[in-house]
Scaffold this motif. Sequence first.
Motif, PDB file in Angstrom:
ATOM      1  N   SER A 181     -85.142 -32.489  38.597  1.00 42.54           N
ATOM      2  CA  SER A 181     -83.933 -32.824  37.294  1.00 42.54           C
ATOM      3  C   SER A 181     -82.858 -33.896  37.595  1.00 42.54           C
ATOM      4  O   SER A 181     -82.074 -34.262  36.955  1.00 42.54           O
ATOM      5  CB  SER A 181     -83.146 -31.574  37.295  1.00 42.54           C
ATOM      6  N   SER A 182     -83.104 -34.757  38.700  1.00 42.05           N
ATOM      7  CA  SER A 182     -82.060 -35.896  39.012  1.00 42.05           C
ATOM      8  C   SER A 182     -82.919 -36.885  39.836  1.00 42.05           C
ATOM      9  O   SER A 182     -83.804 -36.624  40.494  1.00 42.05           O
ATOM     10  CB  SER A 182     -80.842 -35.397  39.499  1.00 42.05           C
ATOM     11  N   MET A 183     -82.021 -37.902  39.857  1.00 40.58           N
ATOM     12  CA  MET A 183     -82.410 -38.907  40.806  1.00 40.58           C
ATOM     13  C   MET A 183     -81.348 -39.500  41.242  1.00 40.58           C
ATOM     14  O   MET A 183     -80.284 -39.976  40.364  1.00 40.58           O
ATOM     15  CB  MET A 183     -83.229 -40.014  40.028  1.00 40.58           C
ATOM     16  N   GLU A 184     -81.122 -39.702  42.701  1.00 41.16           N
ATOM     17  CA  GLU A 184     -79.737 -40.326  43.329  1.00 41.16           C
ATOM     18  C   GLU A 184     -80.297 -41.524  43.866  1.00 41.16           C
ATOM     19  O   GLU A 184     -81.349 -41.868  44.373  1.00 41.16           O
ATOM     20  CB  GLU A 184     -79.338 -39.305  44.375  1.00 41.16           C
ATOM     21  N   LEU A 185     -79.065 -42.341  43.992  1.00 43.81           N
ATOM     22  CA  LEU A 185     -79.471 -43.562  44.643  1.00 43.81           C
ATOM     23  C   LEU A 185     -78.105 -43.840  45.693  1.00 43.81           C
ATOM     24  O   LEU A 185     -77.159 -43.446  45.458  1.00 43.81           O
ATOM     25  CB  LEU A 185     -79.099 -44.830  43.755  1.00 43.81           C
ATOM     26  N   ALA A 186     -78.473 -44.323  47.036  1.00 45.00           N
ATOM     27  CA  ALA A 186     -77.453 -44.312  48.116  1.00 45.00           C
ATOM     28  C   ALA A 186     -77.641 -45.858  48.538  1.00 45.00           C
ATOM     29  O   ALA A 186     -78.870 -46.049  48.931  1.00 45.00           O
ATOM     30  CB  ALA A 186     -77.527 -43.318  48.965  1.00 45.00           C
ATOM     31  N   GLU A 187     -76.659 -46.301  48.878  1.00 46.10           N
ATOM     32  CA  GLU A 187     -76.776 -47.754  49.814  1.00 46.10           C
ATOM     33  C   GLU A 187     -76.584 -47.326  51.218  1.00 46.10           C
ATOM     34  O   GLU A 187     -75.479 -46.739  51.397  1.00 46.10           O
ATOM     35  CB  GLU A 187     -75.487 -48.715  49.272  1.00 46.10           C
ATOM     36  N   ILE A 188     -77.477 -47.845  52.054  1.00 42.52           N
ATOM     37  CA  ILE A 188     -77.171 -47.867  53.430  1.00 42.52           C
ATOM     38  C   ILE A 188     -76.880 -49.100  54.094  1.00 42.52           C
ATOM     39  O   ILE A 188     -78.031 -50.195  53.788  1.00 42.52           O
ATOM     40  CB  ILE A 188     -78.463 -46.858  54.049  1.00 42.52           C
ATOM     41  N   ARG A 189     -76.116 -49.427  54.928  1.00 47.41           N
ATOM     42  CA  ARG A 189     -76.099 -50.725  55.593  1.00 47.41           C
ATOM     43  C   ARG A 189     -75.467 -50.535  57.088  1.00 47.41           C
ATOM     44  O   ARG A 189     -74.555 -49.829  57.314  1.00 47.41           O
ATOM     45  CB  ARG A 189     -75.076 -51.562  54.957  1.00 47.41           C
ATOM     46  N   GLY A 190     -76.525 -51.067  57.998  1.00 45.87           N
ATOM     47  CA  GLY A 190     -76.022 -50.923  59.378  1.00 45.87           C
ATOM     48  C   GLY A 190     -75.967 -49.497  59.907  1.00 45.87           C
ATOM     49  O   GLY A 190     -75.161 -49.232  60.740  1.00 45.87           O
ATOM     50  N   GLY A 191     -76.676 -48.505  59.316  1.00 46.56           N
ATOM     51  CA  GLY A 191     -76.641 -47.198  59.652  1.00 46.56           C
ATOM     52  C   GLY A 191     -75.496 -46.561  59.096  1.00 46.56           C
ATOM     53  O   GLY A 191     -75.369 -45.137  59.299  1.00 46.56           O
ATOM     54  N   HIS A 192     -74.667 -46.968  58.015  1.00 48.04           N
ATOM     55  CA  HIS A 192     -73.882 -46.306  57.363  1.00 48.04           C
ATOM     56  C   HIS A 192     -73.915 -46.175  55.910  1.00 48.04           C
ATOM     57  O   HIS A 192     -74.454 -47.217  55.462  1.00 48.04           O
ATOM     58  CB  HIS A 192     -72.445 -47.004  57.644  1.00 48.04           C
ATOM     59  N   ILE A 193     -73.605 -45.053  55.323  1.00 46.53           N
ATOM     60  CA  ILE A 193     -73.663 -44.837  53.906  1.00 46.53           C
ATOM     61  C   ILE A 193     -72.719 -45.174  53.080  1.00 46.53           C
ATOM     62  O   ILE A 193     -71.325 -45.206  53.382  1.00 46.53           O
ATOM     63  CB  ILE A 193     -74.062 -43.306  53.566  1.00 46.53           C
ATOM     64  N   GLY A 194     -73.241 -46.302  51.981  1.00 48.28           N
ATOM     65  CA  GLY A 194     -72.106 -46.804  51.254  1.00 48.28           C
ATOM     66  C   GLY A 194     -71.876 -46.068  49.706  1.00 48.28           C
ATOM     67  O   GLY A 194     -71.717 -44.854  49.759  1.00 48.28           O
ATOM     68  N   LYS A 195     -72.083 -47.062  48.665  1.00 50.91           N
ATOM     69  CA  LYS A 195     -71.968 -46.341  47.470  1.00 50.91           C
ATOM     70  C   LYS A 195     -72.932 -45.423  47.279  1.00 50.91           C
ATOM     71  O   LYS A 195     -74.215 -45.522  47.669  1.00 50.91           O
ATOM     72  CB  LYS A 195     -72.133 -47.519  46.469  1.00 50.91           C
ATOM     73  N   ARG A 196     -72.739 -44.518  45.998  1.00 49.73           N
ATOM     74  CA  ARG A 196     -73.742 -43.447  45.864  1.00 49.73           C
ATOM     75  C   ARG A 196     -73.676 -43.133  44.296  1.00 49.73           C
ATOM     76  O   ARG A 196     -72.507 -43.335  43.731  1.00 49.73           O
ATOM     77  CB  ARG A 196     -73.350 -42.040  46.672  1.00 49.73           C
ATOM     78  N   ALA A 197     -74.741 -42.708  43.791  1.00 51.26           N
ATOM     79  CA  ALA A 197     -74.709 -42.527  42.305  1.00 51.26           C
ATOM     80  C   ALA A 197     -75.755 -41.609  41.956  1.00 51.26           C
ATOM     81  O   ALA A 197     -76.892 -41.327  42.684  1.00 51.26           O
ATOM     82  CB  ALA A 197     -74.998 -43.779  41.498  1.00 51.26           C
ATOM     83  N   THR A 198     -75.663 -40.571  40.885  1.00 51.62           N
ATOM     84  CA  THR A 198     -76.471 -39.600  40.495  1.00 51.62           C
ATOM     85  C   THR A 198     -76.961 -40.047  39.065  1.00 51.62           C
ATOM     86  O   THR A 198     -76.162 -40.672  38.341  1.00 51.62           O
ATOM     87  CB  THR A 198     -76.075 -38.228  40.834  1.00 51.62           C
ATOM     88  N   SER A 199     -78.198 -39.366  38.550  1.00 49.54           N
ATOM     89  CA  SER A 199     -78.581 -39.543  37.408  1.00 49.54           C
ATOM     90  C   SER A 199     -79.325 -38.423  36.568  1.00 49.54           C
ATOM     91  O   SER A 199     -80.053 -37.863  37.847  1.00 49.54           O
ATOM     92  CB  SER A 199     -79.340 -40.931  37.097  1.00 49.54           C
ATOM     93  N   ALA A 200     -79.701 -38.349  35.538  1.00 52.07           N
ATOM     94  CA  ALA A 200     -80.480 -37.328  34.999  1.00 52.07           C
ATOM     95  C   ALA A 200     -81.913 -37.809  34.775  1.00 52.07           C
ATOM     96  O   ALA A 200     -82.454 -37.684  33.862  1.00 52.07           O
ATOM     97  CB  ALA A 200     -79.908 -36.613  33.621  1.00 52.07           C
ATOM     98  N   LEU A 201     -82.273 -38.693  35.825  1.00 54.61           N
ATOM     99  CA  LEU A 201     -83.846 -39.315  35.697  1.00 54.61           C
ATOM    100  C   LEU A 201     -84.949 -38.347  36.273  1.00 54.61           C
ATOM    101  O   LEU A 201     -86.029 -38.763  36.680  1.00 54.61           O
ATOM    102  CB  LEU A 201     -83.611 -40.664  36.333  1.00 54.61           C
ATOM    103  N   GLY A 202     -84.696 -37.259  36.702  1.00 55.60           N
ATOM    104  CA  GLY A 202     -85.798 -36.206  37.164  1.00 55.60           C
ATOM    105  C   GLY A 202     -86.818 -35.977  35.934  1.00 55.60           C
ATOM    106  O   GLY A 202     -86.046 -35.746  34.901  1.00 55.60           O
TER     107      GLY A 202
END
Length: 524
Positions: free
Chosen positions: A164-185
């Motif tokens: 039911s959803s698709m999430e995006l997350a940015e990872i840089r140097g082992g750390h998690i940055g920006k995140r977003a979710t969508s109804a793309l499931g």
Amino acid sequence: MDGNGDSSQSDAGLFGKPLFDDPRARRLSRVGVVDIGSNSVRLVVFDGAARSPAYFYNEKIMCGLGAGMSETGRLNPEGKTRALAALQRFQTLARGMELPPLTAVATAAMRDAEDGPAFRAEIEQATGLKIWVIDGDEEARLSAQGVLLGWPGADGLVSDIGGSSMELAEIRGGHIGKRATSALGPLKFKDLNGGKKAREKYITKAIAELAERMGSAPMPLFLVGGSWRAIARIDMERLGYPLHVLHEYRMTLENARETLKFIEDADLDALRSACGISSARMSLVPFAAEVLAELLKVFEPTAIAISSYGIREGLLYEQMPQMLRDRDPLIEACRFSEAKDARLPGFGKKLYRFVLPLFPEASEAELRIVKAACLLHDVSWRAHPDYRAETCFDNATRANLGGLDHPERVFLGLALLHRYRNKREGTRFEDFYALLDKERTQAAEILGKAMRFGSMLWMSDVTREDGAQFLWDPEARELRLQLTRDAAPLYGEVAEARLNSLAKALSAKALLLEIDGEEPRALI
């Protein structure tokens, strides 16, 4: 600390103090996680070296909780019945395994459904499970943590697709940055009025919004989720790829696009059968393929990698102390395997120091695989002698190991095969060798034959630095074995044959030296 140094008093370094017996790690040695998704409900029980755990138990039920929710706003009634039965079974299994309390999370379907809170209460009443219903931002974070379990220090964009959803997350140097979710499931949009054109409009708008929030600078893309894994499996089938391990499988942008076109034109029933994909999963693949096509168009990733680690592994990572997160998952898993299965635990470190002079130009990444091979060189000793080489190759290439891409798997497998067998021809693995170039194939042979020779010294302490060592002169093509007088009797006929085989792999001449007082003298 450099991996070559003595780190017996330190936690640092690839050969530092083992952590799998540390109480902070042992607390994670048998952990159960339940993932209540829009499409499936799964129990995973992790076991072993906490930094790179094995799957002690893994069961999935395709319940389809989110099916039809876009029209009704409510969970699928049949899915609720199946999910509740599965969760009751999982809780009973957990009690039988004497696990600590299960960690249970629910994602998009449960958080979005009108009857989600009521179903959560019903589950807790019937099973005693405490359900953690997470929002899209938290789902993205946990999925990214799962990627970090296998790729410490990774940089890129994580895309986790569910029902039911698709999430995006940015990872840089082992750390998690920006995140977003969508109804793309796929369950959210597959039945839109207007068919394919309506879906294209829906997907284009949703991904444009994600790009605006996340930015669309090209970077590596890590794909998490069953539908992405199914597409990768189809890519393997289309290309005739020999190693059917999805974790860390790489796709080029061009190949991914060709595979998406292949899916669009394919007989899905025949493709499902050829690839071993369930019918429930395959029914969602064409819709997930439409999402991936637009994702690739907008973000244009520099590389594409499949991660079998996601939200469940992210929950395990969540419980790890930082000192455990900082460890190399491959080395920790190999050390755990050596401690559990080798005849002489701890010898891998000595063997590594013994073979190290043969790799003077190796990078840190290459030496890391050398270390892994030395740790694993003896863990398959219980296999029948006629099949030991094949068992080693199978274990290396198919084992659940993090931090190991496919060419590295084949290199490790080939080195271990040569640990027990001089020739690699005539095995059932010859298709795999194409994943290595000529130089890496030769390096694997050299490593394997060096371990094969070095293992003959394992019954004693002669592999200490002043007992036995290699002196390698690549320009003169001379391989010298230097032994102390006490160690010299270990050099018998079989040892001589193995040393000569190693020298042949190096295109070198072998010399044996015995330390006698101050000056060595040649014995051959």
